[in-house]
Design a protein around this motif. Structure first.
Motif, PDB file in Angstrom:
ATOM      1  N   CYS A  95       3.883  10.274  -0.789  1.00 49.99           N
ATOM      2  CA  CYS A  95       3.481   9.049  -1.474  1.00 49.99           C
ATOM      3  C   CYS A  95       2.004   8.716  -1.250  1.00 49.99           C
ATOM      4  O   CYS A  95       1.520   7.694  -1.754  1.00 49.99           O
ATOM      5  CB  CYS A  95       4.337   7.877  -1.012  1.00 49.99           C
ATOM      6  N   ALA A  96       1.290   9.505  -0.471  1.00 50.55           N
ATOM      7  CA  ALA A  96      -0.088   9.190  -0.128  1.00 50.55           C
ATOM      8  C   ALA A  96      -1.030   9.546  -1.266  1.00 50.55           C
ATOM      9  O   ALA A  96      -0.809  10.502  -2.017  1.00 50.55           O
ATOM     10  CB  ALA A  96      -0.484   9.946   1.145  1.00 50.55           C
ATOM     11  N   GLY A  97      -2.109   8.794  -1.355  1.00 49.04           N
ATOM     12  CA  GLY A  97      -3.165   9.102  -2.305  1.00 49.04           C
ATOM     13  C   GLY A  97      -2.858   8.644  -3.715  1.00 49.04           C
ATOM     14  O   GLY A  97      -1.731   8.226  -4.035  1.00 49.04           O
ATOM     15  N   PRO A  98      -3.857   8.723  -4.578  1.00 50.67           N
ATOM     16  CA  PRO A  98      -3.673   8.244  -5.965  1.00 50.67           C
ATOM     17  C   PRO A  98      -2.639   9.030  -6.757  1.00 50.67           C
ATOM     18  O   PRO A  98      -2.078   8.524  -7.727  1.00 50.67           O
ATOM     19  CB  PRO A  98      -5.075   8.413  -6.573  1.00 50.67           C
ATOM     20  N   SER A  99      -2.365  10.255  -6.377  1.00 54.32           N
ATOM     21  CA  SER A  99      -1.369  11.061  -7.098  1.00 54.32           C
ATOM     22  C   SER A  99      -0.007  11.059  -6.407  1.00 54.32           C
ATOM     23  O   SER A  99       0.876  11.822  -6.781  1.00 54.32           O
ATOM     24  CB  SER A  99      -1.865  12.502  -7.243  1.00 54.32           C
TER      25      SER A  99
END
Length: 1001
Positions: free
Chosen positions: A335-339
């Motif tokens: 779930c990390a980051g913009p993607s």
């Protein structure tokens, strides 16, 4: 339809400490040791014998043991469920046995007695909606039977071998279980092996959400299988939500709260208060409520009583499961980051996996491509596979459990995202297609959106079916997964059945081939294509007749079934004279069979009698239809009293047919109550199973409107007719081939209802739409729909006349007369009455157009026909004769033939007076009209004293009916004219005043 599915052999022992390495030595050598390990546990149901079962089962049992150890080791010591490999919903799985068994003592006692009875039936069927505890009951039965019995959950591809493997090593009693029996392939093979077993005692327990076509088909095997099926039908156990009279829902929840808290290692919630509607909750919902209460209390320290709404408890549990997905995905770095994946994306990934599954890791990665915006990542696939691993031997990816929670989640996700639905239901292989059909078919029993979803995605599923290339066994399994009858799935089922037929060699004359032919014909007819169904069913009849001559015990029931279907198909094609003899032959066969095997064939006899009644009244012979219809109702009422879940739909069907027969005999008072009873039953059924029973409800509502109308109660007829038209319009939008004719019929009825209430401007568009539909249908299927077109044209003429447009009424009515004259020449018993109706209308419109010399012969012909019919069926046709005689009097008067007009009018008054004495609500208004006509005739003949008496009686009746029939002004006008002729101006003025008041002037 044959419905079979996937089995697995399982040891339900409670001690799972056996080391995996021990299995490499060989099962036979470890039999005694394994028996000792399990023999001291409460669930040692296989005992020592399981160790000696054929080595073919070793990997299955080993994997089950290893998987169970892994699951138990992973249980958390605290409520931090996201640190485990399993979501909270997994605690509800029946085989986890987290919650102690409670209730169902009566059912358990019955099943234990069944197993203990040396001459007990070899097979039992337990049905009930999802979540009422069928699997828990089965597991508890296995535990109570103990190690003296073997216990095998038969998994897919083991139907032919499970019992044989057992018998290779022991004749110990054995309980075989098939869960989701309605979805299973080759179930007949398993039943055949059980009934033919020559070893020790064996019992086969089938668990299903409901019986249906799959169950009927299972009973179509050879004689021993049919007899086992018959006993299982009689002894069927239907589970309700009420598990025990002395155990409340609150008691069950309290006990489950303690069990869940103990397993999770947390303090029990202070109390869990459940908000619920009236009635008992399903066991799954109660356990889910307890689990939600424990989870909520664990997450909210110091919370007091936890309130849980039973109506949305699965949604609440799903929210906890979603938090588990999110926590585990965050821990995996997804779930990390913009993607990174969002909560919505995670939910869609779980839905796709649950709907379609995956055979291996590569398939799991490819599955992600069906979810919008989710990359085909090995990391995401590994996360999903670890989240819900498959059961041993069932592929790589499992799915959300329990099933009802999975069905809710899949339905919600697909319904909310058309992109996800399209992605998950396009380009499916046979395994994915089967699983998708099964999940959505099950979901449709509980969730309305699932039913709507099935309707929307039908073209996608049909496309998959058309391109599917697979062995016959696979095709049969997919067909078995499709509910029958089902509006949404009929097209796909028909395609698949066609492919199955193509796998048989040319010239095949086997019973199996005939069975698939008959099913193909039924599906084709269900899709509104009886012309295509006819030759297929005729071929099935021919094969089954040949087989019945050689093997009557085996194939006479099948022959009777195909004959019944053939009769229905002829009827749908408008060929009742050909439908009658085959239906009579079916009745004869079933009556003989019912005398020999009453418990098995009385239902079939009732069905064929009901069909026979329909055939007779289609041919205009309602007096012969009545005893058949009444006998069918008698049989089905007895059956429904014993087995309501199974036979209430059939009872409703026969009640509807009986109502039609009473109506055809001119006895609407008797038709009304039986049709009201049928409507009540269908309404209840349609709420539970709309895909199956909404069409029946609509038909019953249409009939109810007709009978209210016949009884002179148009205000009660209108709303039920409107409801029927609404249902048919929705159905015709989804399935035009099947339901446009029904829509047209309901629109015709709606036009009549509006007309009866004096609302011709609303009646006309409904009738015009009906005529348009019937004209299109008659162009395609003239034998079937020309009679309906004629009826609609006749009604259209009436609507135009009511609006004061006789020049438009005339051509429609002339066309109706032309069609009906041709039909009456071919089938006089069936269509002469309809011809008389159109002739009467034709005379009326010609008279309105000032052409009484042309009106007279049409009306005279109508009166002649009605006089003949009334001599044969007075209850049915005396009212029509009276109406025709009234018209005849009017036209003769217009032609100046007063001496001929008077006796026709007097005879009409006599008939209406008798009818009004019997049915005042229905015929007093007609009597008033005929009395008014009689007054006119007497006045024209210069007999005003007699005219006054007739007009006064007409006025008296109309005053009483004025609120319902605001035509009092007409009678008062006539009365005023009569008073004036008699030289009573005061009375004339009084009549005029009443006319003015009545008209609001």
């Amino acid at each position: 339809m044959l419905r079979d599915a996937s089995p697995r052999m399982v040891d339900m022992g409670g001690g799972w400490g056996l080391a995996p390495a021990g299995w490499g030595v060989g099962l036979a050598a470890l039999g005694a040791a394994f028996g000792q390990l399990l023999g001291t546990t409460p669930l040692a149901v296989l005992g020592a014998t399981v160790g000696a079962v054929s080595g073919a089962f070793a990997p299955t049992i080993y994997d089950a043991v290893r998987d169970r150890n892994r699951k138990q080791d992973a249980l958390p010591a605290t409520a931090e469920l996201v640190s485990t490999h399993h979501g909270p919903a997994s605690l509800l799985a029946p085989d986890r046995r987290v919650v102690s068994f409670a209730g169902r003592e009566a059912e358990l006692a019955a099943l234990e007695a069944w197993c203990a009875d040396p001459v007990g039936a070899p097979m039992r069927l337990v049905t009930g909606p999802g979540g009422v505890g069928k699997t828990r009951l089965m597991l508890e039965l296995a535990a109570r039977l103990g190690h003296q019995w073997g216990f095998v959950v038969v998994t897919e591809d083991q139907e032919a071998t499970a019992l044989a493997h057992w018998r290779e090593v022991t004749d110990k009693p054995l309980l075989l279980v098939v869960d989701y029996a309605e979805t299973r392939e080759r179930l007949n093979v398993l039943v055949r092996s059980v009934v033919g077993d020559g070893g020790g005692r064996v019992r086969l327990l089938l668990l299903a959400r409901s019986e249906g076509e799959w169950w009927d088909r299972l009973g179509s095997g050879e004689r021993p299988v049919r007899e086992a099926h018959a006993r299982a039908t009689v002894e069927q156990m239907v589970l309700s939500a009420d598990v025990a009279a002395g155990v409340s829902d609150a008691d069950l929840i309290d006990a489950a709260v303690g069990d869940f808290a103990r397993v999770l290692g947390v303090e029990p919630a202070p109390s869990v208060v459940v908000d619920a509607d009236e009635g008992r909750g399903r066991m799954l919902d109660l356990h889910a409520a307890a689990l939600v209460g424990v989870l909520t209390a664990a997450q909210e320290a110091g919370v007091g009583a936890v309130r849980v709404d039973l109506g949305v408890v699965l949604e609440d549990l799903l929210s906890h499961e979603v938090r588990f997905w999110l926590g585990s995905a965050e821990a995996a770095g997804l779930c990390a980051g913009p993607s990174g994946l969002t909560v919505t994306a995670l939910g869609q990934v779980v839905a796709a996996g649950t709907l379609l599954g995956a055979a291996d890791r590569a398939s799991g990665v490819a599955l992600l491509g069906r979810v919008p915006g989710v990359p085909q990542s090995v990391k995401v696939a590994e996360w999903l596979g670890g989240l819900y691993p498959a059961e041993p031997g069932q592929g790589w990816l499992g799915g959300l459990r329990p099933d009802r929670l999975a069905e809710l989640h899949v339905t919600r996700q697909l319904a909310e995202s058309p992109e996800l639905a399209a992605g998950c239901l396009t380009d499916l292989d046979e395994g994915q297609a089967r699983q998708a059909l099964t999940v959505l078919g099950r979901a449709s029993a509980d969730y309305e959106p699932a039913r709507e979803l099935l309707g929307r995605i039908l073209p996608l599923i049909s496309g998959v079916a058309a391109s599917l290339e697979a062995p016959r066994e696979t095709l049969e399994a997919i067909s078995a997964a499709i509910p029958f009858p089902s509006l949404a799935m009929a097209e796909a089922d028909a395609i698949i059945v066609g492919k199955i037929l193509a796998t048989f060699p040319a010239g095949d004359r086997s019973g199996e081939y005939a069975r698939w032919l008959s099913l193909s014909a039924s599906l084709t007819a269900q899709l509104g294509r009886p012309g295509e169904a006819l030759p297929v069913e005729q071929q099935a009849v021919t094969i089954r007749r040949e087989l019945a001559e050689l093997y009557p015990d085996r194939y006479r029931p099948d022959l009777a079934d195909s004959l019944s279907n053939l009769g229905i198909t002829f009827s749908e094609l408008g060929r009742p004279n050909e439908a009658l003899p085959v239906t009579q032959e079916a009745v004869t066969i079933y009556r003989e069979l019912a005398e020999l095997y009453s418990h098995l064939y009385r239902p079939d006899l009732a069905a064929s009698l009901s069909d026979l009644g329909i055939r007779f009244w289609e041919l205009g012979r309602p007096d012969e239809a009545l005893p058949a219809a009444q006998e069918a109702v008698t049989i089905r009422r007895e059956l429904a009293g014993l087995y309501p879940d199974r036979y209430r739909p059939d009872l409703a069907d026969s009640l509807s047919n009986l109502g039609i027969t009473f109506s055809e005999l001119g006895r609407p008072r008797e038709a009304l109550p039986v049709t009201q009873e049928a409507t009540t039953i269908y309404r209840e059924l349609a709420e539970l199973h709309p895909d199956r029973y909404r069409p029946d409800l609509a038909a019953s509502l249409s009939n109810l409107g007709v009978y209210f109308s016949q009884l002179g109660r148009p205000d009660e007829a209108l709303p039920v007719t409107q409801e029927a038209a609404t249902i048919y319009r929705e159905l015709a939008g989804l399935y035009p081939d099947r339901y446009r004719p029904d829509l047209a019929g309901s629109l015709s009825n709606l036009g009549i209802r509006f007309s009866e209430l004096g609302r011709p401007d609303e009646a006309l568009p409904a009738t015009q739409e009906a005529t348009t539909i019937y004209r299109e249908l008659a162009g395609l299927y003239p034998d079937r729909y020309r009679p309906d077109l004629a009826g609609s044209l006749s009604n259209l003429g009436v609507r135009f006349s009511e609006l004061g447009r006789p020049d438009e009424a005339l051509p429609a009515t002339q066309e109706a007369v032309t069609i009906r004259r041709e039909l009456a020449g071919l089938y006089p018993d069936r269509y002469r009455a309809d011809l008389a109706v159109s002739l009467s209308n034709l005379g009326a419109w010609l008279s309105e157009l000032g052409r009484p010399d042309e009106a007279l012969p049409a009306t005279q012909e109508a009166a002649t026909i009605y006089r003949e019919l009334a001599g044969l069926y007075p209850d049915r046709y005396r009212a029509d004769l009276a109406g025709s005689l009234s018209n005849l009097g009017v036209w003769l008067s217009e032609l100046g033939r007063l001496d001929e007009a008077l006796p026709a009018t007097q005879e009409a008054v006599t008939i209406y007076r008798e009818l009004a004495g019997l049915y005042p609500d229905r015929y007093r208004a007609d009597l008033a009209v005929s009395l008014s006509n009689l007054g006119n005739r007497l006045w024209e003949l210069g007999r005003p004293d007699e005219a006054l008496s007739a007009e006064q009686e007409a006025v008296t009746i109309r005053r009483e009916l004025a609120e319902l029939h605001p035509d009092l002004a007409d009678s008062l006008s006539n009365l005023g004219s009569t008073f004036s002729e008699l030289g009573h101006p005061d009375e004339t003025d009084e009549a005029a005043r009443e006319v003015s008041e009545d008209l609001g002037l």
